[in-house]
Design an enzyme around this catalytic site. Structure first.
Site, mmCIF file in Angstrom:
data_model
loop_
_atom_site.group_PDB
_atom_site.id
_atom_site.type_symbol
_atom_site.label_atom_id
_atom_site.label_comp_id
_atom_site.label_asym_id
_atom_site.label_seq_id
_atom_site.Cartn_x
_atom_site.Cartn_y
_atom_site.Cartn_z
ATOM 1 N N GLY A 49 38.837 -3.221 -6.166
ATOM 2 C CA GLY A 49 39.908 -4.111 -6.630
ATOM 3 C C GLY A 49 40.865 -4.501 -5.531
ATOM 4 O O GLY A 49 42.033 -4.792 -5.776
ATOM 5 N N ALA A 50 40.381 -4.525 -4.294
ATOM 6 C CA ALA A 50 41.269 -4.797 -3.162
ATOM 7 C C ALA A 50 41.113 -6.219 -2.651
ATOM 8 O O ALA A 50 41.725 -6.589 -1.654
ATOM 9 C CB ALA A 50 40.977 -3.803 -2.047
ATOM 10 N N ALA A 109 30.549 -7.564 -5.091
ATOM 11 C CA ALA A 109 29.466 -8.372 -4.509
ATOM 12 C C ALA A 109 28.682 -7.561 -3.478
ATOM 13 O O ALA A 109 27.460 -7.697 -3.361
ATOM 14 C CB ALA A 109 30.037 -9.636 -3.860
ATOM 15 N N ASP A 144 32.338 -15.144 -1.885
ATOM 16 C CA ASP A 144 32.226 -13.696 -1.650
ATOM 17 C C ASP A 144 30.762 -13.275 -1.463
ATOM 18 O O ASP A 144 30.414 -12.617 -0.478
ATOM 19 C CB ASP A 144 32.819 -12.903 -2.833
ATOM 20 C CG ASP A 144 34.332 -13.048 -2.921
ATOM 21 O OD1 ASP A 144 34.893 -13.871 -2.165
ATOM 22 O OD2 ASP A 144 34.944 -12.357 -3.750
HETATM 23 C C1 MEV Z 1 38.175 -14.211 -4.567
HETATM 24 O O1 MEV Z 1 37.720 -13.360 -3.532
HETATM 25 C C2 MEV Z 1 38.413 -15.578 -4.042
HETATM 26 C C3 MEV Z 1 38.919 -16.623 -5.043
HETATM 27 O O2 MEV Z 1 39.051 -17.834 -4.307
HETATM 28 C C4 MEV Z 1 37.989 -16.796 -6.214
HETATM 29 C C5 MEV Z 1 36.695 -17.485 -5.850
HETATM 30 O O3 MEV Z 1 36.542 -18.014 -4.749
HETATM 31 O O4 MEV Z 1 35.806 -17.513 -6.726
HETATM 32 C C6 MEV Z 1 40.297 -16.258 -5.581
#
Ligand code: MEV
Length: 312
Positions: A101-102, A108, A150
């Site tokens: 959760g960081a 992923a 991600d």
């Molecule tokens: C999450 O790591 C990044 C966001 O831009 C969400 C996404 O890209 O799906 C907040």
């Protein structure tokens, strides 16, 4: 035993904006990793797979797990994609040094490590493109409508310049980047932060679009600078990106405080990274300032601090 792993990631510029078709830059963090090990199981029957994750205190059998369980989903989807079934009962054990959760892509990374390990168990070296798309299917379970950045940066393990559905440019850093990361101690699901920005976009479309456009501009400039090894303004642009993320409503007092501490202690720039509303702050440091920034954050009580050198 067949093993595989995958790195964490950090978004350097463009989170949230990337959901709206703007570019983002993400880097793999090779020193923080998720791993998966596939081995024959002394329990169970052929075709059955036990999924174990000590970090999340998980021990479930694939055939009993709900289909939206992330470990079950990646296992099922991978087996379907490679058209294989377990010839003997198997056990897949997942481990990770990536804080949960960081905003560092722990979910992923686990997905990619598992797919890669399952592929290897069956003698297949799955391509990054395949690993990325398998992990994306699981990201959808977590986040609804993820941009895909991600899973992409984690599967390719290279810096990426990414525009949703359009551009995937892999590049190398000319010069290493030194970063001190600090966890704010708060954890909020990515989907919550993405929804918050969507609500703002609905209420104040012009304001939100202007923020997203400015983030896009910073991201383009940063990409050019990174490719040319000209990092002098990178910190300044990170600070501005953080301010724009504040305007989008995804920072928190704890994240703002970490940014301020890092910059006051000599970091060239700092911002939240990932979805925000908690998670990590990243600060750009140099060999001469790294220790001072680290110490200042430590004294301020920041949780899960780490220093990473990104050279990929
Ligand atoms: C999450 O790591 C990044 C966001 O831009 C969400 C996404 O890209 O799906 C907040």
């Amino acid at each position: 035993m067949t093993r595989a792993d995958a790195p964490a990631k950090m978004i350097l510029f463009g989170e949230h904006a990337v959901v709206y078709g703007r570019p983002a830059i993400a880097l793999p963090l090779p020193d923080l990793r998720a791993s998966a090990a596939v081995e024959p199981n002394t329990r169970g029957e052929a075709g059955q797979i036990e999924l174990i994750s000590p970090v999340t205190a998980t021990d479930i059998w694939l055939h009993e797990a709900p289909s939206n369980h992330p470990l079950a989903a990646i296992t099922k989807n991978t087996l379907t994609r490679i058209e294989r079934t377990a010839p003997v009962p198997l056990r897949i054990t997942v481990d990770s040094t990536i804080p949960l959760g960081a905003g560092l892509g722990s979910g992923a990374a686990v997905s990619v490590a598992m797919s890669r390990a399952i592929g290897r168990y069956f003698g297949l070296d799955l391509e990054p493109e395949t690993l990325s798309s398998l992990a994306y299917e699981v990201e959808i379970i977590h986040h609804g409508s993820p941009s895909g950045i991600d899973n992409t940066v984690i599967a390719y393990e290279k810096p990426v310049f990414f525009i949703r559905g359009k551009t995937l440019e892999l590049f190398s850093l000319d010069k290493p980047i030194s970063v001190v990361l600090a966890h704010s101690g708060q954890v909020t699901p990515t989907a919550t932060a993405v929804r918050k920005v969507r609500d703002l976009h609905e209420r104040k479309p012009e304001f939100t679009e202007a923020c997203l456009d400015e983030i896009a501009d910073l991201t383009h400039r940063a990409y050019k600078a990174l490719r040319g090894g000209k990092l002098d303004q990178l910190g300044e642009w990170m600070n501005r990106n953080h301010t724009l993320l504040q305007s989008l409503g995804v920072s928190t007092p704890a994240l703002d405080n970490l940014v301020e501490i890092a910059v006051s202690a000599g970091a060239r720039g700092a911002k939240l990274s990932g979805a925000g509303l908690g998670g990590c702050m990243i600060s750009l440091v140099e060999p001469g300032t790294r220790e001072a920034v680290f110490q200042a954050l430590l004294e301020a009580g920041a949780s899960q601090l780490c220093q990473v050198e990104v050279q990929v």
